[in-house]
Design an enzyme around this catalytic site. Structure first.
Site, mmCIF file in Angstrom:
data_model
loop_
_atom_site.group_PDB
_atom_site.id
_atom_site.type_symbol
_atom_site.label_atom_id
_atom_site.label_comp_id
_atom_site.label_asym_id
_atom_site.label_seq_id
_atom_site.Cartn_x
_atom_site.Cartn_y
_atom_site.Cartn_z
ATOM 1 N N LYS A 116 0.848 -1.192 0.000
ATOM 2 C CA LYS A 116 0.000 0.000 0.000
ATOM 3 C C LYS A 116 0.891 1.252 0.000
ATOM 4 C CE LYS A 116 -4.465 1.110 0.707
ATOM 5 N NZ LYS A 116 -5.601 0.461 0.068
ATOM 6 N N LYS A 197 0.220 -15.164 -10.787
ATOM 7 C CA LYS A 197 -0.169 -15.880 -9.575
ATOM 8 C C LYS A 197 -1.687 -15.773 -9.365
ATOM 9 C CE LYS A 197 0.386 -14.784 -4.605
ATOM 10 N NZ LYS A 197 -0.609 -15.608 -4.090
ATOM 11 N N LYS A 200 -7.063 -13.119 -5.682
ATOM 12 C CA LYS A 200 -8.330 -12.382 -5.738
ATOM 13 C C LYS A 200 -8.124 -11.007 -6.346
ATOM 14 C CE LYS A 200 -10.512 -14.879 -2.172
ATOM 15 N NZ LYS A 200 -10.097 -15.273 -0.846
#
Ligand code: TRP
Length: 335
Positions: A116, A197, A200
């Protein structure tokens, strides 16, 4: 009954969205396999999900979906416990204790927060994201866990939990078991349908319990190169084979690799073979899963029974930490 010498395996999975094959191979399957030798405590990490989830219907749905997924693949709740993280609130108290031994510098290296920060967005990250590894350490330490089966992406967090355990033990005296991560090297990275990879956040996953037809469609979407059907292909550089190898028998895999090398075998054929292998493994579990999801009261009972078992261990271990810190209620000498 578990004997006191049985080693405990503990793991959790964050309840955001439906689990995919990467979760299954990286964590769910190896975690369930440990039932044979360990006392198993597995939970749905809904406190962790709260770092991003804002919809209470989704929160409940993903919790039930994950619990049903573990049960459908054979997790035996009488053997250990399957429960909801938030049903053991002691874990948040232990999180505070650990917050007082871990440093800001250590947490700044935590990969969830760091990624982040690397996007220049650190100021907008919630504190829960920064503190994510502390809550996770509390999850692990509060059950005297020995082994933590996790996917590769969680290894850093388990290392941090080890450090916090040792630090606390150093300051306050022997309190926590120092846990170890267990990672299955053969399933280090599961590719998603685009070859990156499976994750989600890339939206490239194959959900475990897609209905058969959708599962097939998803298999057909796997990205392959443009080698023509007649030409020989390299099985070691292909996303279909990379998934197939986890679900096919050794003979089936050898057979597919041979067909790749021989040519005259297209990626379309390979995708159908992959679907067949997946369906063979997932189909029966899907039936159990759907049955469980159609009876949420029973599922809830299983979760509550698991929580009761887990919570009694958590209260004991957390009580041990309180005692060591000096939060005793009974009269003691002030020395
Ligand atoms: N962080 C894990 C995930 O994203 C979930 C998790 C929470 C966990 N607490 C844990 C995993 C403790 C292992 C041990 O899926």
């Amino acid at each position: 009954m578990t004997s006191p010498t049985t080693r405990r395996s503990l793991s959790g999975i964050k309840s955001t969205g439906s689990p995919h094959l990467g979760n299954y191979l990286g964590m769910i399957r190896p975690a369930i396999a440990l039932q044979a030798t360990h006392d198993t405590f597995y939970f749905v990490a809904d406190y962790h999900a709260l770092t991003s989830e804002r919809d209470n219907v989704n929160m409940r749905r993903s919790t039930y979906e994950l619990a049903a997924t573990f049960l459908a693949f054979g997790l035996d709740p009488s053997h250990g416990a399957i429960f909801r993280q938030s049903d053991v609130p002691e874990v948040t108290e232990l999180t505070w204790f650990l917050s007082c031994v871990v440093t800001m510098g250590e947490l700044e290296r935590g990969h969830a927060y760091k990624s982040k920060k690397d996007t220049g967005d650190a100021g907008r990250a919630v504190h829960g994201l920064f503190a994510y590894p502390v809550l996770m350490a509390a999850d692990i330490l509060i059950y005297d866990s020995h082994v933590v089966p996790v996917g590769k992406d969680q290894v850093q967090h388990v290392e941090m939990a080890r450090d916090m355990a040792m630090r606390f033990n150093h300051h306050f005296g022997e309190t926590f078991v120092v846990p170890e991560a267990q990672v299955n090297e053969t399933v280090m990275t599961i590719p998603g349908i685009d070859g990156r990879k499976m994750s989600k956040s890339y939206d490239n996953g194959i959900d475990i319990f897609l209905p058969a037809k959708k599962l097939k469609q998803r298999c057909m979407q796997i990205v392959t190169d443009s080698t023509p059907l007649e030409a020989p292909k390299d099985p070691d550089k292909d996303n279909v084979v990379a998934l197939y190898k986890h679900f096919a028998t050794a003979d089936e895999l050898a057979d597919m690799k041979e067909k790749y090398r021989a040519g005259g075998y297209g990626y379309g054929h390979a995708k159908v073979a992959l679907y067949d292998a997946l369906e063979r493994r997932l189909g029966p579990a899907r039936e159990t899963y759907e049955k469980l999801m159609s009876d949420l009261d029973t599922l809830e009972d299983i979760l509550l029974a698991g929580a009761k078992k887990a919570r009694s261990v958590a209260q004991e271990v957390n009580g041990r930490a309180r005692e060591k810190i000096g939060f005793n209620r009974h009269p003691v000498s002030l020395g």
